[in-house]
Design an enzyme around this catalytic site. Structure first.
Site, PDB file in Angstrom:
ATOM      1  N   ASP A 183      -4.278  19.709   4.478  1.00 40.18           N
ATOM      2  CA  ASP A 183      -5.529  20.303   5.079  1.00 40.18           C
ATOM      3  C   ASP A 183      -5.547  21.747   5.158  1.00 40.18           C
ATOM      4  O   ASP A 183      -4.418  22.193   4.942  1.00 40.18           O
ATOM      5  CB  ASP A 183      -5.634  19.796   6.352  1.00 40.18           C
ATOM      6  N   HIS A 246     -11.752  10.834  12.688  1.00 37.28           N
ATOM      7  CA  HIS A 246     -12.681  11.634  13.623  1.00 37.28           C
ATOM      8  C   HIS A 246     -14.021  10.745  13.744  1.00 37.28           C
ATOM      9  O   HIS A 246     -14.571  10.347  12.819  1.00 37.28           O
ATOM     10  CB  HIS A 246     -13.001  12.901  13.050  1.00 37.28           C
ATOM     11  N   TYR A 252     -19.278  13.386   5.951  1.00 33.59           N
ATOM     12  CA  TYR A 252     -19.473  11.869   5.919  1.00 33.59           C
ATOM     13  C   TYR A 252     -18.922  11.076   4.701  1.00 33.59           C
ATOM     14  O   TYR A 252     -19.820  10.513   3.802  1.00 33.59           O
ATOM     15  CB  TYR A 252     -20.870  11.389   6.224  1.00 33.59           C
ATOM     16  N   HIS A 255     -12.270   9.788   5.738  1.00 36.54           N
ATOM     17  CA  HIS A 255     -11.088  10.248   5.386  1.00 36.54           C
ATOM     18  C   HIS A 255     -10.342  10.155   6.730  1.00 36.54           C
ATOM     19  O   HIS A 255     -10.664   9.941   7.628  1.00 36.54           O
ATOM     20  CB  HIS A 255     -11.171  11.907   5.082  1.00 36.54           C
ATOM     21  N   HIS A 257      -6.948  11.616   8.818  1.00 38.79           N
ATOM     22  CA  HIS A 257      -6.055  12.631   9.180  1.00 38.79           C
ATOM     23  C   HIS A 257      -4.802  12.268   9.771  1.00 38.79           C
ATOM     24  O   HIS A 257      -4.382  11.304  10.356  1.00 38.79           O
ATOM     25  CB  HIS A 257      -6.438  13.327  10.491  1.00 38.79           C
TER      26      HIS A 257
END
Lengths: 315, 315
Positions: A183, A246, A252, A255, A257
């Site tokens: 990230d 999330h 959108y 994915h 995290h």
């Protein structure tokens, strides 16, 4: 104004030449500071960002309490005043008034401040939104479909048109495959704040709301291979990882995290994050769990989606 | 010791009856505190946890700087000393020495402290544990039943033997009733870091794991009346609240956390917190949800429960 500048320059010089124990005081320029409004505030970090006027100029003042250092403790304990607040069993709480020089506040002044500075430090309030399955269909989904935020940058990654050299791991399978990469928030200098994102090759899965039991092979694959890749590359076992989605996501396209447990990554709070392990379990016991369930998430005051919920009388 | 106790009780009384502007000073018990070692430290949160001796007894002292409140700013700006550190273009930084009463340090003393208290505050690595329903029965439950950490202080609150004046709201019903009061971590000076705890009058519900659909009336009651009490007392609507349970909790008597949305309260991460609204929904659709589900939570390296999971080959 000009006179004032000269005075300040003098103060600078004096401080540079200051003797220990006889440090010259700066002119207290803040005595004339007029607060317009508080831009943001952190109770946790003991900081406050204030917008106001300093001699008719726009200014931003940032105050932040300083960390309590081990080497100040002895003096702090002996030279402070203590006021009792509460006592219960073996626990008691006090307010401690420390000698001012042991308890300074870091102060940053931006003056003159531009509108950009003010906006930068302006915090937005957030509101918790309650979204039923029907709300998603009637409010959120139409909003997502209409919004113009491009996810071309995601496709660029998947197609190796950008950031190809940053990819940590890839599974090329079009159905269950994904790309794993750091990230932006992670500087990759230490694993203590490890933060990676797995982006699915499969397109069209917008978010948690689109997931059904059909997607279990995809989710299992990301979970297992993502953890294995992180173990191999960073020697971090799965017991040190927080793996979550999330909702709402910031874009959108599905994915996941991966962050280090113990690193309080922004967005890892219970009001926005959903552990992938929980998502898998919930879909195993109810294939339609995320289509039917009421979901809760925070939205900023200036978020367009929040207006949509307000217009619909849902807030 | 007896003499000291009498003196402290007197101080308590005096503070209760204290006049504004003429607040009596507590005995500075910290002047005799001898630091053994620093247990943990947060530069971000401006807090420090110290282990040491207070009159030959083990003690833990927690110091945490208080948030900077908006209503103190005018006085802070006019009555402080400012020392220049750096100036560059429109940016300058200073050290501000505030009047002591505007810049207090929240101090918590645990004395006598047990080894468990010392361990609790000692900074440790954490590991994510995966606990199936069977693991709970065979590992966690026997551990909870054997552990010695007293919850007498909880019963003191419920029986008004301590902290009675801190109670914000109470529902006396023995089945669905609860006491709502500020968490120790909150200084109650501003709602930005609001943190309250609802403790159930019903005893014997250890944690999330004990909850079934039978407890829905209790959970609904806490949720509704807790939110209403906070709205009335602090003018904070439910859309600004994060309402959740911890698993594992820090003590095994059911309690619910109410914190302000946007305040990153310790323990509000997805790996430990469970939104009360989700708990209610999950129990509505599956009465045995929390008895049967695999739950994930972080445990510190020195947590005895972690050793139990290791011994059982579950980590």
């Amino acid at each position: 104004m000009r006179q004032k500048k000269v005075k300040r320059a003098k103060a600078d010089h004096e401080i540079g030449a200051g003797e220990i124990g006889k440090e010259p005081e700066s002119e207290n320029i803040l005595a004339e500071f007029k607060t317009t409004n508080v831009l943001s505030f952190s109770a946790r970090e003991k900081s406050i960002f204030i917008h106001g006027k300093l001699a008719d100029q726009d200014a931003v003042v940032i105050l932040e309490k300083t960390p309590i250092t081990e080497d100040s403790l002895a003096e702090l304990f002996s030279d402070s005043r203590l006021k009792l607040d509460m006592r219960n069993d073996i626990y008691s709480t006090y307010r401690l008034q420390a000698p001012p020089q042991l308890n300074e506040i870091k102060t940053t002044v931006v003056c003159p401040a531009t509108e950009k500075h003010v906006k930068k430090y302006q915090r937005q309030e957030t509101f918790l939104v309650e979204e039923t399955g029907e709300d998603y269909q009637s409010i959120t989904l139409p909003y997502i479909q209409k919004q113009s935020l491009s996810i071309q940058w995601v496709y660029n990654i998947l197609e190796k048109k950008a950031e190809a050299e940053r990819i940590v791991y890839e599974d090329l399978d079009p159905d269950v495959g994904f790309v794993l990469l750091p990230d932006f928030k992670w500087d990759q200098k230490q694993v203590d704040n490890l933060y990676l994102i797995a982006i699915t090759h499969q397109r069209g899965i917008r978010s948690l709301r689109d997931l059904t039991s059909e997607h279990l092979p995809l989710l299992h694959n990301i979970f297992q291979k993502g953890k294995a890749a992180i173990l191999q590359r960073y020697s971090l076992p799965s017991s040190k990882l927080r793996v979550y989605l999330h909702y709402q996501p910031s874009y959108y396209h599905l994915h996941v995290h991966f962050t280090k447990l113990g690193y309080e990554a922004p967005g890892c709070g219970v009001e926005r994050a959903h552990l992938l392990a929980d998502v898998i379990q919930n879909l195993q016991s109810d294939p339609e769990y995320y289509r039917t369930r009421t979901l809760y998430f925070p939205l900023r005051a200036d978020d367009e989606l929040l207006s949509k919920f307000k217009e619909a009388g849902r807030l």
